[in-house]
Scaffold this motif. Structure first.
Motif, PDB file in Angstrom:
ATOM      1  N   TYR A  85      12.857 -77.330 -30.513  1.00  0.00           N
ATOM      2  CA  TYR A  85      12.850 -77.988 -29.204  1.00  0.00           C
ATOM      3  C   TYR A  85      11.740 -77.492 -28.284  1.00  0.00           C
ATOM      4  CZ  TYR A  85      17.441 -79.534 -30.726  1.00  0.00           C
ATOM      5  OH  TYR A  85      18.474 -80.106 -31.438  1.00  0.00           O
ATOM      6  N   ILE A  86      10.727 -76.886 -28.830  1.00  0.00           N
ATOM      7  CA  ILE A  86       9.637 -76.394 -28.000  1.00  0.00           C
ATOM      8  C   ILE A  86       8.924 -77.566 -27.307  1.00  0.00           C
ATOM      9  CG2 ILE A  86       7.968 -76.438 -29.898  1.00  0.00           C
ATOM     10  CD1 ILE A  86       6.678 -73.951 -28.665  1.00  0.00           C
ATOM     11  N   GLN A  87       8.534 -77.350 -26.076  1.00  0.00           N
ATOM     12  CA  GLN A  87       7.818 -78.355 -25.291  1.00  0.00           C
ATOM     13  C   GLN A  87       6.485 -77.785 -24.823  1.00  0.00           C
ATOM     14  OE1 GLN A  87       9.817 -81.367 -25.945  1.00  0.00           O
ATOM     15  NE2 GLN A  87       8.852 -81.768 -23.962  1.00  0.00           N
ATOM     16  N   ILE A  88       5.439 -78.576 -24.992  1.00  0.00           N
ATOM     17  CA  ILE A  88       4.131 -78.228 -24.422  1.00  0.00           C
ATOM     18  C   ILE A  88       3.867 -79.268 -23.335  1.00  0.00           C
ATOM     19  CG2 ILE A  88       1.690 -77.889 -24.885  1.00  0.00           C
ATOM     20  CD1 ILE A  88       2.422 -77.325 -27.793  1.00  0.00           C
ATOM     21  N   GLY A  89       4.303 -78.946 -22.139  1.00  0.00           N
ATOM     22  CA  GLY A  89       4.302 -79.947 -21.071  1.00  0.00           C
ATOM     23  C   GLY A  89       5.302 -81.034 -21.442  1.00  0.00           C
ATOM     24  N   PRO A  90       4.900 -82.301 -21.395  1.00  0.00           N
ATOM     25  CA  PRO A  90       5.799 -83.389 -21.796  1.00  0.00           C
ATOM     26  C   PRO A  90       5.784 -83.638 -23.311  1.00  0.00           C
ATOM     27  CG  PRO A  90       3.760 -84.302 -20.965  1.00  0.00           C
ATOM     28  CD  PRO A  90       3.649 -82.808 -20.801  1.00  0.00           C
ATOM     29  N   PHE A 120       7.604 -90.142 -37.226  1.00  0.00           N
ATOM     30  CA  PHE A 120       6.880 -90.599 -36.042  1.00  0.00           C
ATOM     31  C   PHE A 120       7.819 -91.346 -35.098  1.00  0.00           C
ATOM     32  CE2 PHE A 120       4.354 -93.874 -33.815  1.00  0.00           C
ATOM     33  CZ  PHE A 120       3.510 -93.044 -33.092  1.00  0.00           C
ATOM     34  N   PHE A 121       8.657 -92.227 -35.662  1.00  0.00           N
ATOM     35  CA  PHE A 121       9.648 -92.918 -34.825  1.00  0.00           C
ATOM     36  C   PHE A 121      10.671 -91.928 -34.273  1.00  0.00           C
ATOM     37  CE2 PHE A 121       8.548 -96.870 -37.339  1.00  0.00           C
ATOM     38  CZ  PHE A 121       7.937 -97.499 -36.267  1.00  0.00           C
ATOM     39  N   GLY A 122      10.991 -90.910 -35.091  1.00  0.00           N
ATOM     40  CA  GLY A 122      11.894 -89.868 -34.598  1.00  0.00           C
ATOM     41  C   GLY A 122      11.282 -89.117 -33.429  1.00  0.00           C
ATOM     42  N   TRP A 123       9.965 -88.903 -33.475  1.00  0.00           N
ATOM     43  CA  TRP A 123       9.273 -88.228 -32.364  1.00  0.00           C
ATOM     44  C   TRP A 123       9.271 -89.104 -31.114  1.00  0.00           C
ATOM     45  CZ3 TRP A 123       4.273 -89.721 -30.388  1.00  0.00           C
ATOM     46  CH2 TRP A 123       3.790 -88.860 -29.400  1.00  0.00           C
ATOM     47  N   LEU A 124       9.040 -90.418 -31.291  1.00  0.00           N
ATOM     48  CA  LEU A 124       9.070 -91.328 -30.145  1.00  0.00           C
ATOM     49  C   LEU A 124      10.446 -91.364 -29.500  1.00  0.00           C
ATOM     50  CD1 LEU A 124       6.994 -94.366 -31.503  1.00  0.00           C
ATOM     51  CD2 LEU A 124       6.238 -92.603 -29.893  1.00  0.00           C
ATOM     52  N   ASN A 125      11.480 -91.101 -30.307  1.00  0.00           N
ATOM     53  CA  ASN A 125      12.859 -91.150 -29.813  1.00  0.00           C
ATOM     54  C   ASN A 125      13.396 -89.754 -29.496  1.00  0.00           C
ATOM     55  OD1 ASN A 125      15.180 -92.907 -29.313  1.00  0.00           O
ATOM     56  ND2 ASN A 125      16.162 -91.818 -31.004  1.00  0.00           N
ATOM     57  N   TRP A 126      12.510 -88.766 -29.502  1.00  0.00           N
ATOM     58  CA  TRP A 126      12.927 -87.366 -29.384  1.00  0.00           C
ATOM     59  C   TRP A 126      13.485 -87.059 -28.010  1.00  0.00           C
ATOM     60  CZ3 TRP A 126      14.102 -83.875 -32.772  1.00  0.00           C
ATOM     61  CH2 TRP A 126      14.117 -82.514 -32.440  1.00  0.00           C
ATOM     62  N   ASN A 127      14.541 -86.263 -28.015  1.00  0.00           N
ATOM     63  CA  ASN A 127      15.161 -85.829 -26.762  1.00  0.00           C
ATOM     64  C   ASN A 127      15.244 -84.304 -26.773  1.00  0.00           C
ATOM     65  OD1 ASN A 127      16.596 -85.451 -24.421  1.00  0.00           O
ATOM     66  ND2 ASN A 127      18.517 -86.256 -25.213  1.00  0.00           N
ATOM     67  N   PRO A 128      14.446 -83.617 -25.953  1.00  0.00           N
ATOM     68  CA  PRO A 128      14.451 -82.143 -25.954  1.00  0.00           C
ATOM     69  C   PRO A 128      15.815 -81.546 -25.659  1.00  0.00           C
ATOM     70  CG  PRO A 128      12.586 -82.997 -24.713  1.00  0.00           C
ATOM     71  CD  PRO A 128      13.469 -84.168 -25.016  1.00  0.00           C
ATOM     72  N   ALA A 129      16.704 -82.304 -25.032  1.00  0.00           N
ATOM     73  CA  ALA A 129      18.032 -81.779 -24.711  1.00  0.00           C
ATOM     74  C   ALA A 129      18.882 -81.622 -25.968  1.00  0.00           C
ATOM     75  CB  ALA A 129      18.729 -82.696 -23.716  1.00  0.00           C
ATOM     76  N   GLY A 130      18.468 -82.266 -27.059  1.00  0.00           N
ATOM     77  CA  GLY A 130      19.188 -82.089 -28.313  1.00  0.00           C
ATOM     78  C   GLY A 130      20.020 -83.275 -28.747  1.00  0.00           C
ATOM     79  N   GLU A 131      20.440 -84.142 -27.845  1.00  0.00           N
ATOM     80  CA  GLU A 131      21.246 -85.308 -28.175  1.00  0.00           C
ATOM     81  C   GLU A 131      20.325 -86.461 -28.521  1.00  0.00           C
ATOM     82  OE1 GLU A 131      24.798 -87.257 -28.876  1.00  0.00           O
ATOM     83  OE2 GLU A 131      24.524 -85.165 -28.267  1.00  0.00           O
ATOM     84  N   VAL A 132      20.393 -86.935 -29.765  1.00  0.00           N
ATOM     85  CA  VAL A 132      19.513 -88.010 -30.214  1.00  0.00           C
ATOM     86  C   VAL A 132      20.073 -89.348 -29.747  1.00  0.00           C
ATOM     87  CG1 VAL A 132      18.469 -89.160 -32.208  1.00  0.00           C
ATOM     88  CG2 VAL A 132      18.849 -86.680 -32.241  1.00  0.00           C
TER      89      VAL A 132
END
Length: 417
Positions: A45-50, A96-108
Protein backbone atom coordinates in the motif's frame (compact mmCIF):
# COMPACT_ATOMS: atom_id res chain seq x y z
CA UNK A 1 29.56 -32.89 -16.01
CA UNK A 2 27.01 -34.89 -17.98
CA UNK A 3 24.31 -36.39 -15.83
CA UNK A 4 22.12 -38.93 -17.57
CA UNK A 5 20.70 -41.41 -15.10
CA UNK A 6 17.14 -41.33 -13.87
CA UNK A 7 18.50 -41.13 -10.31
CA UNK A 8 20.45 -37.96 -11.16
CA UNK A 9 17.32 -36.45 -12.71
CA UNK A 10 15.23 -37.19 -9.62
CA UNK A 11 17.89 -35.69 -7.35
CA UNK A 12 18.13 -32.60 -9.57
CA UNK A 13 14.38 -31.95 -9.47
CA UNK A 14 14.17 -32.65 -5.75
CA UNK A 15 16.98 -30.14 -5.24
CA UNK A 16 15.05 -27.48 -7.19
CA UNK A 17 11.89 -28.30 -5.22
CA UNK A 18 13.78 -27.89 -1.96
CA UNK A 19 15.15 -24.48 -3.03
CA UNK A 20 11.66 -23.27 -3.98
CA UNK A 21 10.23 -24.56 -0.70
CA UNK A 22 12.91 -22.73 1.32
CA UNK A 23 12.24 -19.49 -0.60
CA UNK A 24 8.49 -19.80 0.01
CA UNK A 25 9.01 -20.45 3.74
CA UNK A 26 11.31 -17.43 4.05
CA UNK A 27 8.86 -15.28 2.06
CA UNK A 28 5.94 -16.20 4.33
CA UNK A 29 8.11 -15.81 7.43
CA UNK A 30 9.11 -12.24 6.58
CA UNK A 31 5.91 -11.00 4.90
CA UNK A 32 3.17 -12.75 6.84
CA UNK A 33 4.63 -13.55 10.29
CA UNK A 34 7.54 -11.29 11.26
CA UNK A 35 6.78 -8.07 9.36
CA UNK A 36 3.24 -8.25 7.90
CA UNK A 37 2.36 -4.65 8.76
CA UNK A 38 5.65 -3.36 7.35
CA UNK A 39 5.16 -5.34 4.12
CA UNK A 40 1.67 -3.87 3.72
CA UNK A 41 2.79 -0.33 4.52
CA UNK A 42 6.03 -0.15 2.53
CA UNK A 43 5.31 -2.55 -0.36
CA UNK A 44 1.63 -3.29 -0.98
CA UNK A 45 0.00 0.00 0.00
CA UNK A 46 2.92 2.37 -0.41
CA UNK A 47 2.02 5.74 -1.94
CA UNK A 48 4.31 8.12 -3.79
CA UNK A 49 2.10 11.18 -3.70
CA UNK A 50 -1.12 10.13 -5.47
CA UNK A 51 0.70 7.28 -7.26
CA UNK A 52 0.32 3.65 -6.10
CA UNK A 53 3.26 1.70 -7.55
CA UNK A 54 2.40 -1.86 -6.40
CA UNK A 55 0.03 -3.14 -9.14
CA UNK A 56 1.47 -0.74 -11.71
CA UNK A 57 4.97 -2.20 -11.23
CA UNK A 58 3.63 -5.75 -11.58
CA UNK A 59 1.72 -4.83 -14.76
CA UNK A 60 4.86 -3.20 -16.18
CA UNK A 61 6.99 -6.29 -15.42
CA UNK A 62 4.54 -8.56 -17.25
CA UNK A 63 4.25 -6.14 -20.19
CA UNK A 64 8.02 -5.70 -20.55
CA UNK A 65 8.70 -9.41 -20.37
CA UNK A 66 5.86 -10.16 -22.79
CA UNK A 67 7.28 -7.61 -25.23
CA UNK A 68 10.75 -9.15 -25.00
CA UNK A 69 9.43 -12.62 -25.82
CA UNK A 70 7.19 -11.18 -28.55
CA UNK A 71 10.25 -9.62 -30.17
CA UNK A 72 12.06 -12.95 -30.14
CA UNK A 73 9.01 -14.79 -31.51
CA UNK A 74 8.79 -12.33 -34.42
CA UNK A 75 12.54 -12.44 -35.02
CA UNK A 76 12.61 -16.25 -35.13
CA UNK A 77 9.05 -16.60 -36.53
CA UNK A 78 8.06 -18.93 -33.69
CA UNK A 79 4.32 -19.54 -33.51
CA UNK A 80 4.89 -21.84 -30.51
CA UNK A 81 5.28 -18.80 -28.24
CA UNK A 82 1.88 -17.32 -29.11
CA UNK A 83 -0.06 -18.39 -26.02
CA UNK A 84 2.66 -17.71 -23.44
CA UNK A 85 2.87 -14.17 -24.88
CA UNK A 86 -0.93 -13.84 -24.66
CA UNK A 87 -0.79 -15.08 -21.05
CA UNK A 88 1.80 -12.45 -20.13
CA UNK A 89 -0.05 -9.57 -21.80
CA UNK A 90 -3.39 -10.69 -20.31
CA UNK A 91 -1.74 -10.70 -16.87
CA UNK A 92 -0.27 -7.25 -17.56
CA UNK A 93 -3.70 -5.86 -18.51
CA UNK A 94 -5.29 -7.55 -15.51
CA UNK A 95 -2.93 -5.85 -13.08
CA UNK A 96 -3.16 -2.58 -14.99
CA UNK A 97 -6.94 -2.53 -14.50
CA UNK A 98 -6.32 -3.53 -10.89
CA UNK A 99 -4.03 -0.51 -10.54
CA UNK A 100 -6.67 1.80 -12.06
CA UNK A 101 -9.13 0.42 -9.49
CA UNK A 102 -6.62 0.50 -6.63
CA UNK A 103 -7.69 1.75 -3.24
CA UNK A 104 -4.84 2.52 -0.79
CA UNK A 105 -7.27 2.03 2.11
CA UNK A 106 -7.30 -1.68 1.31
CA UNK A 107 -10.96 -2.22 0.35
CA UNK A 108 -11.19 -3.08 -3.35
CA UNK A 109 -14.24 -1.38 -4.89
CA UNK A 110 -16.56 -3.47 -7.10
CA UNK A 111 -16.43 -1.69 -10.43
CA UNK A 112 -16.13 -2.49 -14.12
CA UNK A 113 -12.35 -2.22 -13.74
CA UNK A 114 -12.43 -4.85 -11.00
CA UNK A 115 -14.52 -7.19 -13.18
CA UNK A 116 -12.11 -6.66 -16.10
CA UNK A 117 -9.19 -7.48 -13.82
CA UNK A 118 -10.74 -10.80 -12.76
CA UNK A 119 -11.81 -11.63 -16.32
CA UNK A 120 -8.32 -11.09 -17.72
CA UNK A 121 -6.70 -13.15 -14.97
CA UNK A 122 -8.96 -16.09 -15.93
CA UNK A 123 -8.08 -15.58 -19.60
CA UNK A 124 -4.36 -15.60 -18.72
CA UNK A 125 -4.85 -18.92 -16.92
CA UNK A 126 -6.54 -20.41 -19.98
CA UNK A 127 -3.77 -19.17 -22.29
CA UNK A 128 -1.18 -20.77 -20.00
CA UNK A 129 -3.07 -24.07 -20.28
CA UNK A 130 -3.22 -23.82 -24.09
CA UNK A 131 0.49 -23.02 -24.29
CA UNK A 132 1.61 -26.24 -22.62
CA UNK A 133 -1.16 -28.35 -24.14
CA UNK A 134 -0.52 -27.34 -27.77
CA UNK A 135 3.24 -27.58 -27.40
CA UNK A 136 2.63 -31.18 -26.32
CA UNK A 137 -0.30 -32.31 -28.50
CA UNK A 138 -1.88 -31.71 -31.89
CA UNK A 139 -5.08 -30.51 -30.20
CA UNK A 140 -6.14 -29.91 -26.58
CA UNK A 141 -7.57 -32.93 -24.79
CA UNK A 142 -11.35 -32.59 -25.04
CA UNK A 143 -12.12 -33.91 -21.56
CA UNK A 144 -9.52 -31.70 -19.90
CA UNK A 145 -10.55 -28.62 -21.87
CA UNK A 146 -14.18 -29.25 -20.88
CA UNK A 147 -13.33 -29.46 -17.18
CA UNK A 148 -11.27 -26.28 -17.29
CA UNK A 149 -13.94 -24.44 -19.28
CA UNK A 150 -16.64 -25.46 -16.78
CA UNK A 151 -14.45 -24.11 -13.98
CA UNK A 152 -13.32 -20.82 -15.56
CA UNK A 153 -16.14 -19.67 -17.83
CA UNK A 154 -19.02 -19.17 -15.31
CA UNK A 155 -17.13 -16.44 -13.45
CA UNK A 156 -15.98 -14.98 -16.78
CA UNK A 157 -19.59 -14.75 -17.97
CA UNK A 158 -20.49 -13.05 -14.71
CA UNK A 159 -17.60 -10.59 -15.20
CA UNK A 160 -18.75 -9.78 -18.74
CA UNK A 161 -22.36 -9.38 -17.57
CA UNK A 162 -21.29 -6.99 -14.80
CA UNK A 163 -19.13 -4.91 -17.18
CA UNK A 164 -21.99 -4.58 -19.69
CA UNK A 165 -24.84 -4.08 -17.19
CA UNK A 166 -23.11 -2.15 -14.42
CA UNK A 167 -24.51 -4.61 -11.85
CA UNK A 168 -21.70 -5.67 -9.54
CA UNK A 169 -23.40 -6.96 -6.41
CA UNK A 170 -24.60 -10.56 -6.42
CA UNK A 171 -25.49 -13.18 -3.85
CA UNK A 172 -22.39 -13.74 -1.69
CA UNK A 173 -22.74 -17.53 -1.76
CA UNK A 174 -23.06 -17.47 -5.57
CA UNK A 175 -19.91 -15.36 -5.97
CA UNK A 176 -18.04 -17.58 -3.52
CA UNK A 177 -19.07 -20.66 -5.52
CA UNK A 178 -17.83 -19.10 -8.77
CA UNK A 179 -14.53 -18.22 -7.10
CA UNK A 180 -14.10 -21.81 -5.84
CA UNK A 181 -14.74 -23.10 -9.37
CA UNK A 182 -11.93 -20.88 -10.73
CA UNK A 183 -9.58 -22.11 -8.04
CA UNK A 184 -10.39 -25.73 -8.91
CA UNK A 185 -9.76 -24.89 -12.57
CA UNK A 186 -6.40 -23.35 -11.64
CA UNK A 187 -5.46 -26.54 -9.76
CA UNK A 188 -6.39 -28.70 -12.78
CA UNK A 189 -4.35 -26.44 -15.08
CA UNK A 190 -1.41 -26.57 -12.71
CA UNK A 191 -1.46 -30.38 -12.52
CA UNK A 192 -1.73 -30.74 -16.33
CA UNK A 193 1.05 -28.21 -16.99
CA UNK A 194 3.25 -29.58 -14.23
CA UNK A 195 3.16 -33.10 -15.68
CA UNK A 196 4.09 -31.77 -19.14
CA UNK A 197 6.84 -29.49 -17.81
CA UNK A 198 8.30 -32.29 -15.68
CA UNK A 199 8.52 -34.56 -18.73
CA UNK A 200 10.17 -31.79 -20.77
CA UNK A 201 12.59 -30.94 -17.97
CA UNK A 202 13.59 -34.60 -17.63
CA UNK A 203 14.06 -34.81 -21.41
CA UNK A 204 16.40 -31.80 -21.62
CA UNK A 205 18.21 -32.95 -18.47
CA UNK A 206 20.48 -35.28 -20.47
CA UNK A 207 21.17 -32.80 -23.31
CA UNK A 208 23.53 -30.13 -22.07
CA UNK A 209 24.00 -27.97 -19.01
CA UNK A 210 22.37 -24.84 -20.45
CA UNK A 211 19.15 -26.57 -21.47
CA UNK A 212 19.13 -28.57 -18.26
CA UNK A 213 19.25 -25.33 -16.26
CA UNK A 214 16.53 -23.72 -18.39
CA UNK A 215 14.32 -26.76 -17.91
CA UNK A 216 15.00 -26.54 -14.19
CA UNK A 217 14.05 -22.85 -14.15
CA UNK A 218 10.71 -23.62 -15.78
CA UNK A 219 10.15 -26.50 -13.36
CA UNK A 220 10.82 -24.09 -10.46
CA UNK A 221 8.33 -21.61 -11.95
CA UNK A 222 5.58 -24.21 -11.99
CA UNK A 223 6.42 -25.15 -8.42
CA UNK A 224 6.01 -21.48 -7.41
CA UNK A 225 2.70 -21.54 -9.30
CA UNK A 226 1.66 -24.53 -7.18
CA UNK A 227 2.16 -22.52 -3.99
CA UNK A 228 0.25 -19.57 -5.46
CA UNK A 229 -2.69 -21.84 -6.30
CA UNK A 230 -2.45 -23.58 -2.92
CA UNK A 231 -2.55 -20.33 -0.95
CA UNK A 232 -5.40 -18.97 -3.09
CA UNK A 233 -7.43 -22.14 -2.53
CA UNK A 234 -6.71 -22.34 1.21
CA UNK A 235 -7.16 -18.62 1.91
CA UNK A 236 -10.67 -19.06 3.31
CA UNK A 237 -9.58 -21.86 5.64
CA UNK A 238 -6.57 -19.85 6.81
CA UNK A 239 -8.83 -16.90 7.64
CA UNK A 240 -11.06 -19.16 9.75
CA UNK A 241 -8.09 -20.46 11.73
CA UNK A 242 -6.38 -17.07 12.06
CA UNK A 243 -8.29 -14.01 10.77
CA UNK A 244 -5.19 -11.80 11.01
CA UNK A 245 -2.96 -14.09 8.96
CA UNK A 246 -2.71 -13.59 5.20
CA UNK A 247 -0.33 -14.59 2.42
CA UNK A 248 0.41 -12.03 -0.28
CA UNK A 249 0.08 -14.25 -3.34
CA UNK A 250 0.73 -11.73 -6.09
CA UNK A 251 4.57 -11.66 -5.81
CA UNK A 252 4.58 -15.50 -5.86
CA UNK A 253 2.52 -15.46 -9.07
CA UNK A 254 4.85 -12.90 -10.66
CA UNK A 255 7.92 -15.01 -9.85
CA UNK A 256 6.17 -18.13 -11.17
CA UNK A 257 5.19 -16.57 -14.51
CA UNK A 258 8.63 -15.04 -15.05
CA UNK A 259 10.44 -18.30 -14.30
CA UNK A 260 8.10 -20.18 -16.65
CA UNK A 261 8.78 -17.58 -19.36
CA UNK A 262 12.55 -17.11 -19.00
CA UNK A 263 13.49 -20.22 -21.03
CA UNK A 264 11.42 -18.93 -23.97
CA UNK A 265 13.37 -15.69 -23.89
CA UNK A 266 16.79 -17.30 -23.46
CA UNK A 267 16.30 -20.05 -26.06
CA UNK A 268 13.21 -19.21 -28.14
CA UNK A 269 14.65 -21.00 -31.16
CA UNK A 270 14.51 -24.41 -29.47
CA UNK A 271 10.83 -24.72 -30.48
CA UNK A 272 9.71 -24.12 -26.92
CA UNK A 273 11.43 -27.26 -25.66
CA UNK A 274 9.58 -29.52 -28.10
CA UNK A 275 12.83 -30.47 -29.84
CA UNK A 276 14.12 -32.89 -27.14
CA UNK A 277 11.23 -35.15 -28.16
CA UNK A 278 12.48 -35.26 -31.79
CA UNK A 279 14.54 -38.28 -32.90
CA UNK A 280 15.29 -37.53 -36.56
CA UNK A 281 14.41 -35.04 -39.28
CA UNK A 282 14.67 -35.09 -43.05
CA UNK A 283 13.69 -33.51 -46.35
CA UNK A 284 12.39 -35.65 -49.19
CA UNK A 285 11.12 -34.66 -52.66
CA UNK A 286 8.10 -36.13 -54.45
CA UNK A 287 10.34 -38.62 -56.27
CA UNK A 288 11.42 -40.14 -52.98
CA UNK A 289 14.94 -38.67 -53.04
CA UNK A 290 16.26 -37.87 -49.55
CA UNK A 291 17.90 -34.46 -49.73
CA UNK A 292 18.71 -34.24 -46.05
CA UNK A 293 18.64 -36.54 -43.03
CA UNK A 294 19.79 -35.86 -39.49
CA UNK A 295 19.61 -38.20 -36.52
CA UNK A 296 19.10 -36.22 -33.29
CA UNK A 297 19.08 -39.18 -30.90
CA UNK A 298 21.54 -41.96 -30.20
CA UNK A 299 19.14 -44.72 -31.18
CA UNK A 300 18.75 -43.29 -34.70
CA UNK A 301 22.42 -42.39 -35.05
CA UNK A 302 23.38 -46.01 -34.43
CA UNK A 303 21.17 -47.12 -37.33
CA UNK A 304 21.66 -44.00 -39.44
CA UNK A 305 22.50 -45.72 -42.73
CA UNK A 306 19.45 -47.99 -42.60
CA UNK A 307 17.13 -45.17 -41.54
CA UNK A 308 18.39 -42.79 -44.23
CA UNK A 309 18.01 -45.36 -47.01
CA UNK A 310 14.41 -46.09 -46.04
CA UNK A 311 13.49 -42.49 -45.25
CA UNK A 312 12.61 -41.17 -48.71
CA UNK A 313 10.85 -44.30 -49.99
CA UNK A 314 8.70 -44.69 -46.88
CA UNK A 315 7.66 -41.03 -46.93
CA UNK A 316 6.36 -41.23 -50.50
CA UNK A 317 4.80 -44.64 -49.78
CA UNK A 318 2.87 -43.26 -46.81
CA UNK A 319 1.50 -40.45 -48.94
CA UNK A 320 0.47 -42.92 -51.65
CA UNK A 321 -1.31 -45.11 -49.12
CA UNK A 322 -3.32 -42.13 -47.93
CA UNK A 323 -4.29 -40.85 -51.36
CA UNK A 324 -4.52 -43.99 -53.50
CA UNK A 325 -5.41 -46.82 -51.12
CA UNK A 326 -7.50 -44.97 -48.54
CA UNK A 327 -8.87 -42.51 -51.14
CA UNK A 328 -8.10 -39.62 -48.79
CA UNK A 329 -8.18 -36.10 -50.21
CA UNK A 330 -4.88 -35.34 -48.51
CA UNK A 331 -1.84 -37.44 -47.73
CA UNK A 332 -0.65 -38.58 -44.33
CA UNK A 333 0.26 -35.78 -41.92
CA UNK A 334 0.96 -37.84 -38.81
CA UNK A 335 1.38 -41.55 -38.12
CA UNK A 336 1.54 -42.87 -34.56
CA UNK A 337 3.29 -46.07 -33.51
CA UNK A 338 2.92 -46.35 -29.73
CA UNK A 339 5.78 -44.23 -28.40
CA UNK A 340 6.70 -42.81 -31.83
CA UNK A 341 5.11 -40.52 -34.40
CA UNK A 342 6.09 -39.82 -38.00
CA UNK A 343 5.04 -36.24 -38.74
CA UNK A 344 4.86 -35.13 -42.37
CA UNK A 345 4.27 -31.68 -43.86
CA UNK A 346 4.14 -31.19 -47.62
CA UNK A 347 4.69 -28.18 -49.87
CA UNK A 348 5.28 -29.13 -53.48
CA UNK A 349 7.78 -30.57 -54.25
CA UNK A 350 9.12 -31.25 -50.73
CA UNK A 351 8.12 -33.32 -47.73
CA UNK A 352 9.48 -32.27 -44.35
CA UNK A 353 9.49 -35.33 -42.10
CA UNK A 354 10.05 -35.48 -38.34
CA UNK A 355 10.26 -38.67 -36.30
CA UNK A 356 9.41 -37.88 -32.69
CA UNK A 357 7.87 -39.24 -29.53
CA UNK A 358 4.71 -37.29 -30.31
CA UNK A 359 3.31 -34.69 -32.65
CA UNK A 360 2.12 -31.26 -31.54
CA UNK A 361 0.08 -28.40 -32.94
CA UNK A 362 2.95 -25.92 -32.95
CA UNK A 363 5.43 -28.42 -34.34
CA UNK A 364 3.20 -28.74 -37.43
CA UNK A 365 3.10 -24.95 -37.78
CA UNK A 366 6.87 -24.64 -37.51
CA UNK A 367 7.35 -27.37 -40.12
CA UNK A 368 5.00 -25.57 -42.53
CA UNK A 369 6.96 -22.34 -42.11
CA UNK A 370 10.22 -24.25 -42.67
CA UNK A 371 8.93 -25.45 -46.05
CA UNK A 372 7.68 -21.98 -46.99
CA UNK A 373 11.14 -20.55 -46.36
CA UNK A 374 12.72 -23.42 -48.30
CA UNK A 375 10.49 -22.57 -51.28
CA UNK A 376 11.95 -19.07 -51.40
CA UNK A 377 15.25 -20.72 -52.38
CA UNK A 378 13.77 -23.41 -54.65
CA UNK A 379 10.84 -21.97 -56.56
CA UNK A 380 11.22 -24.70 -59.20
CA UNK A 381 11.71 -28.43 -58.78
CA UNK A 382 15.39 -29.31 -58.34
CA UNK A 383 17.04 -30.79 -61.38
CA UNK A 384 17.46 -34.57 -61.44
CA UNK A 385 20.29 -35.59 -59.12
CA UNK A 386 20.49 -32.14 -57.52
CA UNK A 387 20.29 -32.01 -53.74
CA UNK A 388 19.44 -29.02 -51.59
CA UNK A 389 22.44 -26.89 -50.74
CA UNK A 390 23.94 -27.66 -47.34
CA UNK A 391 24.28 -23.90 -46.66
CA UNK A 392 20.51 -23.44 -47.16
CA UNK A 393 19.76 -26.35 -44.82
CA UNK A 394 22.09 -24.83 -42.23
CA UNK A 395 20.33 -21.45 -42.45
CA UNK A 396 16.89 -23.03 -42.08
CA UNK A 397 18.00 -25.18 -39.14
CA UNK A 398 19.48 -22.20 -37.32
CA UNK A 399 16.18 -20.38 -37.72
CA UNK A 400 13.64 -23.14 -37.14
CA UNK A 401 15.34 -26.21 -35.79
CA UNK A 402 18.77 -25.44 -34.36
CA UNK A 403 21.16 -28.28 -33.75
CA UNK A 404 23.08 -27.46 -30.55
CA UNK A 405 26.43 -29.15 -29.86
CA UNK A 406 24.83 -32.03 -27.99
CA UNK A 407 23.11 -33.29 -31.12
CA UNK A 408 24.86 -35.80 -33.31
CA UNK A 409 26.68 -34.07 -36.14
CA UNK A 410 25.73 -35.35 -39.58
CA UNK A 411 25.95 -33.64 -42.92
CA UNK A 412 23.57 -33.10 -45.78
CA UNK A 413 23.15 -36.05 -48.09
CA UNK A 414 25.74 -35.91 -50.87
CA UNK A 415 24.77 -36.69 -54.39
CA UNK A 416 25.13 -40.39 -55.20
CA UNK A 417 26.41 -41.36 -58.59
Amino acid sequence: MKMSSNKDSIQYHLYISLIVLVIIILYILFTSILFPSGFRKYIVYIQIGPFSPYFFTIAAIFAIFGTMILYHSIKFELTSLTFIICALFSSALSYFFGWLNWNPAGEVPKTGLYEAQILLSSIALFFLFLHFELNERESPRAWLTSIISICLFPLSFKNIFSILSGIYEFNTTFEYFLGILVQIGAIVIFIANFVIALRISKAVFVRNEELRNLGGIQFAGLFFLFFHVFFEFSEGLIKIINPKFSVFNTPILVIAMLLISIPYYKKPEVLSFVSPNVKAIGLVDINGITHYFKATSEEFEERRNISEELFGGLTVAFQSVGKEVAQAKKGVDSLKFGDRAIIIEYLNPFYFVVIAERSSYFLHLEMKQYLKDLKTYYKEFPEYGEVISEDIIKQLNEKFYPMPPYYFATESKNEKT
